[in-house]
Design an enzyme around this catalytic site. Structure first.
Site, PDB file in Angstrom:
ATOM      1  N   ARG A  45       0.834  -1.204   0.000  1.00 33.46           N
ATOM      2  CA  ARG A  45       0.000   0.000   0.000  1.00 33.46           C
ATOM      3  C   ARG A  45       0.877   1.266   0.000  1.00 33.46           C
ATOM      4  O   ARG A  45       0.418   2.333  -0.347  1.00 33.46           O
ATOM      5  CB  ARG A  45      -0.975  -0.013   1.184  1.00 33.46           C
ATOM      6  CG  ARG A  45      -1.952   1.166   1.180  1.00 33.46           C
ATOM      7  CD  ARG A  45      -3.200   0.953   2.049  1.00 33.46           C
ATOM      8  NE  ARG A  45      -2.971   0.191   3.246  1.00 33.46           N
ATOM      9  CZ  ARG A  45      -2.300   0.626   4.321  1.00 33.46           C
ATOM     10  NH1 ARG A  45      -1.825   1.850   4.363  1.00 33.46           N
ATOM     11  NH2 ARG A  45      -2.128  -0.163   5.365  1.00 33.46           N
ATOM     12  N   TYR A  97     -17.083  16.275 -15.147  1.00 34.53           N
ATOM     13  CA  TYR A  97     -17.170  14.829 -14.978  1.00 34.53           C
ATOM     14  C   TYR A  97     -18.120  14.506 -13.814  1.00 34.53           C
ATOM     15  O   TYR A  97     -17.943  15.001 -12.703  1.00 34.53           O
ATOM     16  CB  TYR A  97     -15.783  14.201 -14.759  1.00 34.53           C
ATOM     17  CG  TYR A  97     -15.858  12.705 -14.821  1.00 34.53           C
ATOM     18  CD1 TYR A  97     -16.058  12.055 -16.041  1.00 34.53           C
ATOM     19  CD2 TYR A  97     -15.811  11.934 -13.674  1.00 34.53           C
ATOM     20  CE1 TYR A  97     -16.186  10.682 -16.111  1.00 34.53           C
ATOM     21  CE2 TYR A  97     -15.929  10.549 -13.736  1.00 34.53           C
ATOM     22  CZ  TYR A  97     -16.119   9.936 -14.952  1.00 34.53           C
ATOM     23  OH  TYR A  97     -16.267   8.573 -15.021  1.00 34.53           O
ATOM     24  N   ASP A 169      -7.898  18.214 -14.116  1.00 34.48           N
ATOM     25  CA  ASP A 169      -8.190  16.908 -14.713  1.00 34.48           C
ATOM     26  C   ASP A 169      -7.881  17.046 -16.203  1.00 34.48           C
ATOM     27  O   ASP A 169      -8.623  17.675 -16.946  1.00 34.48           O
ATOM     28  CB  ASP A 169      -9.657  16.540 -14.474  1.00 34.48           C
ATOM     29  CG  ASP A 169     -10.020  15.174 -15.045  1.00 34.48           C
ATOM     30  OD1 ASP A 169      -9.296  14.684 -15.929  1.00 34.48           O
ATOM     31  OD2 ASP A 169     -11.046  14.608 -14.609  1.00 34.48           O
ATOM     32  N   LYS A 194      -8.424   5.808 -19.619  1.00 27.73           N
ATOM     33  CA  LYS A 194      -8.723   6.335 -20.952  1.00 27.73           C
ATOM     34  C   LYS A 194      -7.481   6.260 -21.854  1.00 27.73           C
ATOM     35  O   LYS A 194      -7.059   5.185 -22.185  1.00 27.73           O
ATOM     36  CB  LYS A 194      -9.268   7.759 -20.811  1.00 27.73           C
ATOM     37  CG  LYS A 194     -10.289   7.931 -19.660  1.00 27.73           C
ATOM     38  CD  LYS A 194     -11.557   7.124 -19.873  1.00 27.73           C
ATOM     39  CE  LYS A 194     -12.443   7.029 -18.639  1.00 27.73           C
ATOM     40  NZ  LYS A 194     -12.815   8.273 -18.018  1.00 27.73           N
TER      41      LYS A 194
HETATM   42  C1  PLP Z   1     -13.235   8.632 -16.755  1.00 31.18           C
HETATM   43  C2  PLP Z   1     -12.943   9.962 -16.200  1.00 31.18           C
HETATM   44  C3  PLP Z   1     -12.730  10.135 -14.824  1.00 31.18           C
HETATM   45  C4  PLP Z   1     -12.835   9.014 -13.825  1.00 31.18           C
HETATM   46  O1  PLP Z   1     -11.881   8.023 -14.065  1.00 31.18           O
HETATM   47  P1  PLP Z   1     -12.099   6.482 -13.595  1.00 31.18           P
HETATM   48  O2  PLP Z   1     -10.820   5.840 -14.024  1.00 31.18           O
HETATM   49  O3  PLP Z   1     -13.310   5.976 -14.303  1.00 31.18           O
HETATM   50  O4  PLP Z   1     -12.292   6.513 -12.130  1.00 31.18           O
HETATM   51  C5  PLP Z   1     -12.448  11.410 -14.376  1.00 31.18           C
HETATM   52  N1  PLP Z   1     -12.388  12.457 -15.215  1.00 31.18           N
HETATM   53  C6  PLP Z   1     -12.593  12.330 -16.547  1.00 31.18           C
HETATM   54  C7  PLP Z   1     -12.517  13.529 -17.408  1.00 31.18           C
HETATM   55  C8  PLP Z   1     -12.884  11.085 -17.079  1.00 31.18           C
HETATM   56  O5  PLP Z   1     -13.111  10.957 -18.393  1.00 31.18           O
END
Ligand code: PLP
Length: 379
Positions: A45, A97, A169, A194
């Site tokens: 962890r 998001y 983000d 992604k």
């Molecule tokens: C998918 C996504 C998230 C969340 O990510 P996870 O891996 O599904 O937890 C956050 N911000 C954006 C812009 C995303 O496309």
């Protein structure tokens, strides 16, 4: 193990997946040194060699000293935010998001943090909120699903003058199309599920920062526990080897599709930051190195017609998520924005006939033919 290593020549070209959850030491002094100085591995962890390999590889690409790997994008986002706020602090945010918006509007206020959220057209309101004093400026750009782009550098500069930490983000841009650090971002966040993973087969997230903030986020992860698994970390490391090639191709395909969709019968409007008609084209031109693999478009029909269009696609797959090798489409009103009221959707400009597309690696012609065929079904 040691004997084996001394006897056998040759080292692996790719990082081994280390599954051990704990590590043995030759002396208590060595163990204490790891506990006190993070000079090695002690417990999974805290740190793991495969996770470290993925973190170092991403930190290098993203241009920060540290990257901290999490079990998902949301684990990275929530752990990072919680590392920089306490009760009675204020947060200003421009985000779309869904789960992030919920965290900002429900979770943080419940622990005594007040949050003011702004839309992409209200950057002035956000600037004013910064002058009132905030602990965190939280941004997302480009934004889902209209690919709105906000002027990150201008907001970050204002936030820094007021002593705030700037989090971004940067998922939709990937590390290839946007350089958060050069725009003044202190903590760059990615859902590696992604573009970074890029093959629809791993859930992961990262927070990238300088050494001091990286350490703070790492302590947060150690406590909250949303750590990246070694096998997932290996998939991330592997994805990073082809990230630039994939994203380059996805940028090109999305750009060509956007151009091709403009003026196409049956298509009312195209949203892509690379198009001159996009409201944020000028900012994107300045701020991004590529316009990205995401686009959205409005069909010349209603929600039902749009559903018929989606059902008629055969190469392009109807699936949520983005950034992978396969081209995916969603109808935001039925999916990512389903929980919004019609009034909220109107305000956000998300209509029933809106289709979001994530370009994959298929040839442009194959994708264009598929869309052309589906458009004829709607006519
Ligand atoms: C998918 C996504 C998230 C969340 O990510 P996870 O891996 O599904 O937890 C956050 N911000 C954006 C812009 C995303 O496309």
């Amino acid at each position: 193990m040691e004997e084996e290593r001394r006897e056998m020549k040759g080292r692996p070209v790719v990082p081994p997946i280390v599954r051990s959850t704990t590590y043995r030491f030759d002396s208590i002094e060595d163990l204490v040194d790891v506990v006190e100085h993070r000079s090695g591995y002690i417990y999974s962890r805290w740190d793991n060699p495969t996770v470290r390999a993925a973190e170092r590889a991403l930190a290098e690409i993203e241009g920060y000293e540290e990257a901290v790997g999490f079990a998902s994008g949301m684990a990275a986002i929530t752990s990072a935010i919680l590392g920089f706020v306490r009760a009675s602090d204020r947060v200003a945010a421009i985000a779309t998001y869904g789960e992030t918006v919920r965290f900002l509007s429900d979770f943080l206020p419940a622990i005594g943090v007040s949050v003011r959220q702004f839309g992409p057209d209200d950057a002035d309101g956000c600037h004013a909120a910064l002058d009132d004093g905030v602990a965190i400026l939280y941004l997302e750009s480009p934004m889902n699903p209209l690919l709105r782009v906000i002027d990150i550098a201008a907001l970050a500069e204002r936030a820094h003058r007021r002593g705030a930490v700037v989090l971004l983000d940067s998922t939709f841009a990937s590390p290839i199309n946007q350089r958060p650090r050069e725009l003044g971002v202190d903590v760059s966040l990615h859902s590696a599920t992604k573009y970074i993973g890029g093959h629809h087969d791993v859930t992961a997230g990262f927070a990238c920062a300088d050494e001091t903030r990286g350490e703070r986020i790492w302590r947060q992860r150690r406590m909250l526990g949303g750590v990246l698994d070694p096998s997932a970390a290996y998939m991330i490391w592997r994805g990073l080897q082809t990230l630039e090639l994939r994203v380059g191709r996805q940028n090109e395909t999305a750009g060509r599709l956007a151009q091709w969709l403009v003026n196409r019968p049956g298509v009312r409007r195209v949203h892509y930051p690379g198009l001159e008609i996009h409201p944020d084209h000028a900012i994107a031109l300045r701020q991004m190195r590529g316009f990205g693999g995401m686009l959205s478009f409005e069909l010349d029909t209603d929600g039902t017609g749009t559903a018929r269009f989606m059902n008629a696609l055969s190469v392009i797959q109807l699936a949520t998520s983005l950034g992978g090798t396969a081209t995916l489409v969603t109808q935001p009103v039925t999916n990512t924005h389903a929980s919004m009221s019609p009034a909220e959707r109107d305000a956000a400009g998300i209509s029933d006939n809106l289709v979001r597309l994530s370009a994959g690696l298929e040839p442009f012609d194959v994708l264009a033919d598929d869309i052309a065929r589906a458009l004829r079904v709607v006519e």
